[in-house]
Write a protein that holds these residues in place. Structure first.
Motif, short mmCIF file in Angstrom:
data_model
loop_
_atom_site.label_atom_id
_atom_site.label_comp_id
_atom_site.label_asym_id
_atom_site.label_seq_id
_atom_site.Cartn_x
_atom_site.Cartn_y
_atom_site.Cartn_z
N ALA A 1 48.15 53.97 28.37
CA ALA A 1 48.30 52.48 28.59
C ALA A 1 47.97 51.71 27.15
CB ALA A 1 47.53 52.00 29.91
N ASP A 2 47.03 52.31 26.28
CA ASP A 2 46.50 51.54 25.28
C ASP A 2 47.54 51.76 23.93
OD1 ASP A 2 44.13 51.07 26.44
OD2 ASP A 2 43.55 53.05 25.89
N ALA A 3 48.82 52.65 24.27
CA ALA A 3 49.52 52.89 23.16
C ALA A 3 50.12 51.57 22.83
CB ALA A 3 50.48 53.96 23.44
N THR A 4 50.58 51.37 21.39
CA THR A 4 51.07 50.01 21.08
C THR A 4 51.84 50.48 19.76
OG1 THR A 4 49.34 49.22 19.46
CG2 THR A 4 49.36 48.68 21.75
N PRO A 5 52.87 49.82 19.13
CA PRO A 5 53.55 50.22 17.77
C PRO A 5 52.42 50.07 16.97
CG PRO A 5 54.89 48.63 19.20
CD PRO A 5 53.45 48.71 19.99
N VAL A 6 51.55 49.42 17.02
CA VAL A 6 50.22 49.27 15.73
C VAL A 6 49.88 50.56 15.50
CG1 VAL A 6 48.02 48.59 15.16
CG2 VAL A 6 49.54 47.00 16.57
N TRP A 7 49.71 51.55 16.36
CA TRP A 7 49.77 53.18 16.16
C TRP A 7 50.47 53.62 14.88
CZ3 TRP A 7 48.66 56.15 21.27
CH2 TRP A 7 47.68 55.39 22.14
N LEU A 8 51.74 53.16 14.61
CA LEU A 8 52.38 53.67 13.51
C LEU A 8 52.02 53.19 12.07
CD1 LEU A 8 56.09 52.90 15.26
CD2 LEU A 8 55.03 54.92 14.86
N LEU A 9 51.18 52.39 12.01
CA LEU A 9 50.68 51.78 10.66
C LEU A 9 50.35 52.82 9.69
CD1 LEU A 9 49.44 48.03 11.54
CD2 LEU A 9 51.64 48.77 10.50
N PRO A 10 49.43 53.54 9.91
CA PRO A 10 48.98 54.62 9.30
C PRO A 10 49.88 55.54 9.09
CG PRO A 10 48.00 54.85 11.27
CD PRO A 10 48.75 53.72 11.53
N LEU A 11 50.89 55.95 9.82
CA LEU A 11 51.71 56.79 9.72
C LEU A 11 52.90 56.48 8.55
CD1 LEU A 11 52.26 58.25 13.18
CD2 LEU A 11 50.66 58.81 11.54
N VAL A 12 53.11 55.00 8.43
CA VAL A 12 54.14 54.53 7.77
C VAL A 12 53.76 54.65 6.12
CG1 VAL A 12 55.52 52.47 7.15
CG2 VAL A 12 54.88 53.09 9.83
N ALA A 13 52.39 54.25 5.93
CA ALA A 13 51.87 54.23 4.51
C ALA A 13 52.87 55.32 3.63
CB ALA A 13 50.68 54.48 4.36
N PRO A 14 52.54 56.65 4.03
CA PRO A 14 53.36 57.59 3.22
C PRO A 14 54.91 57.62 2.80
CG PRO A 14 51.74 58.81 4.77
CD PRO A 14 51.97 57.38 5.08
N MET A 15 55.52 56.75 3.92
CA MET A 15 56.98 56.63 3.65
C MET A 15 57.20 55.54 2.59
SD MET A 15 59.95 57.74 4.73
CE MET A 15 59.64 58.34 6.59
N VAL A 16 56.12 54.57 2.37
CA VAL A 16 56.26 53.55 1.45
C VAL A 16 56.17 54.13 0.22
CG1 VAL A 16 55.31 51.38 0.72
CG2 VAL A 16 55.54 51.73 3.17
N SER A 17 55.30 55.07 -0.08
CA SER A 17 54.93 55.83 -1.21
C SER A 17 56.46 56.62 -1.36
CB SER A 17 53.87 56.74 -1.05
OG SER A 17 52.73 56.18 -0.87
N ALA A 18 56.87 57.26 -0.65
CA ALA A 18 58.30 57.87 -0.69
C ALA A 18 59.41 56.91 -1.40
CB ALA A 18 58.78 58.54 0.63
N ALA A 19 59.30 55.85 -0.71
CA ALA A 19 60.40 55.05 -1.17
C ALA A 19 60.28 54.13 -2.52
CB ALA A 19 60.45 53.84 0.05
N LEU A 20 58.99 54.09 -2.91
CA LEU A 20 58.62 53.34 -4.09
C LEU A 20 58.25 54.27 -5.39
CD1 LEU A 20 56.37 50.37 -2.75
CD2 LEU A 20 58.83 50.47 -3.49
N GLY A 21 57.81 55.60 -4.89
CA GLY A 21 57.58 56.46 -6.07
C GLY A 21 58.75 57.02 -6.92
N PRO A 22 59.98 56.98 -6.33
CA PRO A 22 61.20 57.31 -7.17
C PRO A 22 61.40 56.29 -8.56
CG PRO A 22 61.82 57.68 -5.02
CD PRO A 22 60.48 57.16 -4.99
#
Length: 298
Positions: free
Chosen positions: A68-89
């Motif tokens: 019941a505590d699960a929210t989309p906010v839980w994704l925030l720490p998991l998305v950060a490496p994807m931002v690195s993947a998009a900006l690193g190239p």
């Protein structure tokens, strides 16, 4: 409630670094922009990886949340490496030819996989929470748009990696990455549009039930922005005008979302509704301690 937001600090560093290289180089020079992006990319990636490991670890060992505590906010720490993947190239052409360039590019591909698989593990929990426990609280409804973040950003990342692959990754893997960018991006963008419609319907429902402005409205901006760049990447790789039109339409939606969040923030600050409550006076704290020790207050 607050631990997942540690991923936002990493994304902030990465976004400023990427902006310095893409647009800031016209103001501070290419050399300074590359140096600034390199520092911020390194710091943001390290912080993002730390958050991606530490936050789920603490959720398991210390926080012990329920479904019941699960929210989309839980994704925030998991998305950060994807931002690195998009900006690193973008930093690849500024490295010496050979292994340094290939290492960074394939490292970004590894960050893409890390974030994607972690997100795929988390999304079923979020959907199960919605199906079994009903809609999110009204003020938290805009957070549903956070699911778009890893979808649009992953599409952006595969396109950026494919753009830099020729001459960096040996054949035939360079051509394979270009094929993968399309074969991955097209179905994922389709799911992103499905979730966009679902989240928008939930937002309209919450608005009709009296949802007022809250800082969660800023959750409408960054995720939609990643879909803009993802659609633009697909337009570039497929040559289809439909994706170019989709990018323009999503960008218009982004402007509306940003204007709504900014207007609500300014109004909230001027009215004082978004300001933190003042700390209690020392005498009030002492009285509270006395009452608690006496058993009158629990």
């Amino acid at each position: 409630a607050t631990a997942p937001f540690h991923g936002c600090a990493a994304m902030a560093l990465l976004a400023v670094g990427g902006g310095a290289l893409s647009a800031g180089r016209y103001w501070i020079g290419t050399g300074a922009a590359v140096a600034l992006d390199a520092v911020l990319f390194g710091a943001g990636t390290a912080l993002g990886l730390a958050a991606a490991v530490a936050v789920p670890y603490l959720m398991v060992t210390r926080h012990r949340p329920t479904l019941a505590d699960a929210t989309p906010v839980w994704l925030l720490p998991l998305v950060a490496p994807m931002v690195s993947a998009a900006l690193g190239p973008a930093l690849v052409p500024h490295l010496p030819p050979g292994q340094p360039r290939e290492t960074l590019l394939l490292g970004c591909l590894a960050l893409f996989g890390l974030s994607l698989l972690a997100t795929l593990l988390m999304l079923p929990l979020l959907l199960a929470r919605l199906l079994l426990h009903g809609p999110l609280p009204l003020a938290l409804t805009p957070a549903l748009f956070l699911v778009l973040g890893p979808l649009g950003q992953s599409t952006t990342a595969t396109g950026a990696i494919a753009d830099l692959a020729p001459g960096v990754v040996p054949a035939p893997y360079d051509r394979g990455l270009a094929v993968f960018a399309v074969l991955y991006g097209v179905p994922v963008m389709g799911f992103a549009l499905l979730w966009l419609a679902f989240a928008a319907a939930q937002l309209v429902r919450a608005r009709r039930r009296g949802m007022r402005f809250a800082p969660t409205w800023w959750g409408l901006t960054f995720p939609v922005g990643t879909c803009v760049t993802g659609a633009a990447s697909l337009a570039r790789h497929t040559g289809l005008a439909g994706y170019a039109g989709l990018a323009v339409g999503l960008y218009a939606l982004l402007l509306v979302a940003w204007a709504a969040a900014a207007t609500g923030t300014v109004r909230g600050l001027l009215s004082g509704t978004l300001l933190p409550a003042p700390p209690p006076a020392r005498g009030e704290l002492r009285a509270a301690r006395v009452r608690t020790r006496s058993g009158a207050v629990r």
